[in-house]
Structures are given as structure tokens and as C-alpha cells.
Write a protein that holds these residues in place. Structure first.
Motif, PDB file in Angstrom:
ATOM      1  N   ALA A 126       0.834  -1.203   0.000  1.00  0.00           N
ATOM      2  CA  ALA A 126       0.000   0.000   0.000  1.00  0.00           C
ATOM      3  C   ALA A 126       0.868   1.252   0.000  1.00  0.00           C
ATOM      4  CB  ALA A 126      -0.935  -0.005   1.209  1.00  0.00           C
ATOM      5  N   SER A 127       1.940   1.232   0.802  1.00  0.00           N
ATOM      6  CA  SER A 127       2.851   2.380   0.848  1.00  0.00           C
ATOM      7  C   SER A 127       3.494   2.612  -0.510  1.00  0.00           C
ATOM      8  CB  SER A 127       3.944   2.170   1.896  1.00  0.00           C
ATOM      9  OG  SER A 127       3.390   2.130   3.173  1.00  0.00           O
ATOM     10  N   ARG A 128       3.931   1.524  -1.148  1.00  0.00           N
ATOM     11  CA  ARG A 128       4.529   1.667  -2.475  1.00  0.00           C
ATOM     12  C   ARG A 128       3.526   2.258  -3.454  1.00  0.00           C
ATOM     13  NH1 ARG A 128       7.041  -3.143  -1.081  1.00  0.00           N
ATOM     14  NH2 ARG A 128       5.496  -4.418  -2.165  1.00  0.00           N
ATOM     15  N   GLY A 129       2.266   1.831  -3.345  1.00  0.00           N
ATOM     16  CA  GLY A 129       1.226   2.360  -4.220  1.00  0.00           C
ATOM     17  C   GLY A 129       1.005   3.850  -4.000  1.00  0.00           C
ATOM     18  N   VAL A 130       0.958   4.265  -2.747  1.00  0.00           N
ATOM     19  CA  VAL A 130       0.762   5.685  -2.428  1.00  0.00           C
ATOM     20  C   VAL A 130       1.944   6.496  -2.945  1.00  0.00           C
ATOM     21  CG1 VAL A 130       0.672   7.362  -0.537  1.00  0.00           C
ATOM     22  CG2 VAL A 130      -0.753   5.315  -0.455  1.00  0.00           C
ATOM     23  N   LEU A 134       1.991   9.387  -5.743  1.00  0.00           N
ATOM     24  CA  LEU A 134       2.540  10.700  -5.396  1.00  0.00           C
ATOM     25  C   LEU A 134       3.588  11.126  -6.411  1.00  0.00           C
ATOM     26  CD1 LEU A 134       2.258  12.858  -3.206  1.00  0.00           C
ATOM     27  CD2 LEU A 134       3.943  11.639  -1.852  1.00  0.00           C
ATOM     28  N   ALA A 135       4.423  10.189  -6.833  1.00  0.00           N
ATOM     29  CA  ALA A 135       5.463  10.485  -7.818  1.00  0.00           C
ATOM     30  C   ALA A 135       4.872  10.789  -9.186  1.00  0.00           C
ATOM     31  CB  ALA A 135       6.444   9.323  -7.905  1.00  0.00           C
ATOM     32  N   ALA A 136       3.686  10.258  -9.481  1.00  0.00           N
ATOM     33  CA  ALA A 136       3.061  10.467 -10.793  1.00  0.00           C
ATOM     34  C   ALA A 136       2.412  11.852 -10.911  1.00  0.00           C
ATOM     35  CB  ALA A 136       2.019   9.377 -11.039  1.00  0.00           C
ATOM     36  N   LEU A 137       2.246  12.551  -9.804  1.00  0.00           N
ATOM     37  CA  LEU A 137       1.619  13.873  -9.841  1.00  0.00           C
ATOM     38  C   LEU A 137       2.560  14.908 -10.451  1.00  0.00           C
ATOM     39  CD1 LEU A 137       0.040  14.058  -6.268  1.00  0.00           C
ATOM     40  CD2 LEU A 137      -1.136  13.585  -8.418  1.00  0.00           C
ATOM     41  N   GLU A 138       1.977  16.031 -10.839  1.00  0.00           N
ATOM     42  CA  GLU A 138       2.812  17.152 -11.269  1.00  0.00           C
ATOM     43  C   GLU A 138       3.680  17.538 -10.082  1.00  0.00           C
ATOM     44  OE1 GLU A 138       0.666  20.395 -13.026  1.00  0.00           O
ATOM     45  OE2 GLU A 138      -0.804  19.022 -13.905  1.00  0.00           O
ATOM     46  N   SER A 139       4.889  18.015 -10.332  1.00  0.00           N
ATOM     47  CA  SER A 139       5.857  18.242  -9.251  1.00  0.00           C
ATOM     48  C   SER A 139       5.346  19.218  -8.204  1.00  0.00           C
ATOM     49  CB  SER A 139       7.201  18.705  -9.810  1.00  0.00           C
ATOM     50  OG  SER A 139       7.064  19.977 -10.412  1.00  0.00           O
ATOM     51  N   LEU A 177      -4.675  15.240  -4.429  1.00  0.00           N
ATOM     52  CA  LEU A 177      -5.269  14.150  -3.645  1.00  0.00           C
ATOM     53  C   LEU A 177      -6.349  13.422  -4.444  1.00  0.00           C
ATOM     54  CD1 LEU A 177      -5.503  15.802  -0.104  1.00  0.00           C
ATOM     55  CD2 LEU A 177      -3.937  13.983  -0.832  1.00  0.00           C
ATOM     56  N   ARG A 178      -7.143  14.199  -5.193  1.00  0.00           N
ATOM     57  CA  ARG A 178      -8.178  13.585  -6.027  1.00  0.00           C
ATOM     58  C   ARG A 178      -7.537  12.673  -7.071  1.00  0.00           C
ATOM     59  NH1 ARG A 178     -10.825  17.873  -8.756  1.00  0.00           N
ATOM     60  NH2 ARG A 178     -11.347  18.616  -6.705  1.00  0.00           N
ATOM     61  N   GLN A 179      -6.443  13.134  -7.703  1.00  0.00           N
ATOM     62  CA  GLN A 179      -5.743  12.337  -8.712  1.00  0.00           C
ATOM     63  C   GLN A 179      -5.138  11.082  -8.093  1.00  0.00           C
ATOM     64  OE1 GLN A 179      -5.711  12.912 -12.084  1.00  0.00           O
ATOM     65  NE2 GLN A 179      -4.752  10.897 -12.185  1.00  0.00           N
ATOM     66  N   MET A 180      -4.564  11.224  -6.882  1.00  0.00           N
ATOM     67  CA  MET A 180      -3.982  10.062  -6.202  1.00  0.00           C
ATOM     68  C   MET A 180      -5.063   9.029  -5.888  1.00  0.00           C
ATOM     69  SD  MET A 180      -1.194  11.688  -3.553  1.00  0.00           S
ATOM     70  CE  MET A 180      -0.868  10.108  -2.802  1.00  0.00           C
ATOM     71  N   ASN A 183      -5.952   7.206  -9.040  1.00  0.00           N
ATOM     72  CA  ASN A 183      -4.882   6.278  -9.447  1.00  0.00           C
ATOM     73  C   ASN A 183      -4.853   5.038  -8.546  1.00  0.00           C
ATOM     74  OD1 ASN A 183      -4.225   8.111 -11.423  1.00  0.00           O
ATOM     75  ND2 ASN A 183      -2.363   8.864 -10.401  1.00  0.00           N
ATOM     76  N   LEU A 184      -5.101   5.233  -7.247  1.00  0.00           N
ATOM     77  CA  LEU A 184      -5.113   4.079  -6.325  1.00  0.00           C
ATOM     78  C   LEU A 184      -6.313   3.178  -6.608  1.00  0.00           C
ATOM     79  CD1 LEU A 184      -4.062   5.785  -2.969  1.00  0.00           C
ATOM     80  CD2 LEU A 184      -2.790   4.014  -4.194  1.00  0.00           C
ATOM     81  N   GLU A 185      -7.447   3.748  -6.934  1.00  0.00           N
ATOM     82  CA  GLU A 185      -8.631   2.940  -7.275  1.00  0.00           C
ATOM     83  C   GLU A 185      -8.405   2.141  -8.556  1.00  0.00           C
ATOM     84  OE1 GLU A 185     -11.827   5.772  -7.406  1.00  0.00           O
ATOM     85  OE2 GLU A 185     -11.960   5.880  -5.219  1.00  0.00           O
ATOM     86  N   VAL A 186      -7.766   2.792  -9.517  1.00  0.00           N
ATOM     87  CA  VAL A 186      -7.472   2.112 -10.795  1.00  0.00           C
ATOM     88  C   VAL A 186      -6.493   0.972 -10.547  1.00  0.00           C
ATOM     89  CG1 VAL A 186      -6.348   2.397 -13.049  1.00  0.00           C
ATOM     90  CG2 VAL A 186      -8.002   4.085 -12.256  1.00  0.00           C
ATOM     91  N   ALA A 187      -5.513   1.191  -9.663  1.00  0.00           N
ATOM     92  CA  ALA A 187      -4.492   0.167  -9.393  1.00  0.00           C
ATOM     93  C   ALA A 187      -5.041  -0.934  -8.484  1.00  0.00           C
ATOM     94  CB  ALA A 187      -3.255   0.812  -8.770  1.00  0.00           C
ATOM     95  N   GLY A 188      -6.228  -0.718  -7.893  1.00  0.00           N
ATOM     96  CA  GLY A 188      -6.819  -1.746  -7.050  1.00  0.00           C
ATOM     97  C   GLY A 188      -6.326  -1.726  -5.615  1.00  0.00           C
TER      98      GLY A 188
END
Length: 189
Positions: A126-130, A134-139, A177-180, A183-188
Motif C-alpha cells: 500500500a505504501s509503495r502504491g501511495v 505521489l510520484a506520478a503527480l505534477e511536481s 489528492l483527487r488524482q492520487m 490512481n489508487l482505485e485504478v491500481a486496485g
């Protein structure tokens, strides 16, 4: 001519003053003159003869150390001594209620605070997913969220650091946060 009570009071004041100067004979006289009354106070509060004797010993240790601080204009010497005895006995009484602990063998087992292997793997995943989200967001969004949640910065502090209005900072964090979450929902996760 002075009454017997005022003579006794003056004598006790004098003995306390001499005790304050370190005179052992004066201290002995203070003990002889007051120990019965002070023991009665200790016994009434402690409710146990042996405990009252121990407390009385502590009282006279305090008297030996503090006799020089007694000021006759603030009250009678027996009142000063009785206050010390009362307070020390109350302290003893309170300490007895706090020390009534359960023997270690009778204490309930505490749960193991370490995470079991399966739960640890799930937490790591879960931590790796978060962190991946987080890394996928705009800087600017990722930095703002990291600083807010991991370093405790407020919106105002972050807005000042990034030289943007506070409303803009709130929008960056809200959108990030909305984007994260998406992305977490898509990743399951």
C-alpha cells in the motif's frame, strides 16, 4: 506575668530557632514536646501504627532541615509542625493508593505491537502504491502534498514557500489528492 500556655509557646519557638541553627539538644527538646501530638495526627491519617511511625520520622527530618524557616509571626509553632505532619501523612496515604499494583504474574498479556508478516507485506504494498501515485503527480502538487502531510506545513506556509496565493495552494493539494485517489482505485489498492 505570662500564662503557662504562652510560656510553652515561647519555649517551643526558641527551641525551633535553635534547631534551625543546628543544635541537636534543641531538636531533641522539640521532639519531646511535640512527638505525641504529631504522632496522633500521623496515626489518624495513616491508620497504621508502623506507617505512622515512619511518617513521623520523615516529619522530624523535615523539621530538622526547615526549622530555620519557621516564622513565629505567621502562626503558632505547633500549628506549623502539625501542618508538616498532616501534609506528610496525606502524601503517604496518597502514595499507598498509587502503589497498589497487580503482581506482574497476574497482569494480563499485552498484545505484540509488531506487525505480522502478512500485514507487513500489505502495508508495504500500500505504501509503495501511495508513493508511486505521489510520484506520478505534477511536481508542484506532489511537493505540496509531501510537505503538508509528511512535514506538517499549513496551507499558508506552503503558499508562502511557493509564492502563490493560499487558494491556489489549496487547489493544488485538493486536485493532487483527487488524482492520487483515482490512481489508487485504478491500481486496485
Amino acid at each position: 506575668m505570662q500564662s503557662a500556655a504562652s510560656e510553652a509557646r515561647l519555649h517551643l519557638i526558641e527551641q525551633l530557632a535553635r534547631t534551625g541553627q543546628g543544635e541537636q539538644d534543641a531538636f531533641r527538646t522539640v521532639y519531646v514536646l511535640t512527638s505525641a501530638k504529631l504522632f496522633g495526627i500521623c496515626l489518624r491519617i495513616c491508620g497504621d501504627r508502623a506507617a505512622a511511625e515512619d511518617v513521623l520520622h520523615d516529619v522530624y527530618m523535615i523539621v530538622w532541615k526547615r526549622a530555620g524557616t519557621y516564622e513565629p509571626c505567621l502562626g503558632s509553632p505547633i500549628s506549623w509542625l502539625a501542618t508538616i505532619a498532616r501534609n506528610r501523612a496525606i502524601d503517604w496515604r496518597r502514595s499507598q493508593t498509587r502503589q497498589a499494583a497487580v503482581p506482574l504474574d497476574d497482569a494480563p498479556d499485552l498484545p505484540d505491537p509488531t506487525v505480522d508478516a502478512e500485514a507487513g507485506m500489505l502495508l508495504d504494498e500500500a505504501s509503495r502504491g501511495v508513493f508511486a501515485c505521489l510520484a506520478a503527480l505534477e511536481s508542484h502538487q506532489g511537493n505540496a502534498i509531501r510537505n503538508a502531510f509528511f512535514h506538517g506545513f499549513t496551507y499558508a506556509e506552503l503558499a508562502e514557500r511557493h509564492c502563490v496565493p493560499i487558494g491556489t495552494m489549496k487547489s493544488w493539494i485538493r486536485r493532487g489528492l483527487r488524482q492520487m485517489r483515482h490512481n489508487l482505485e485504478v491500481a486496485g489498492h
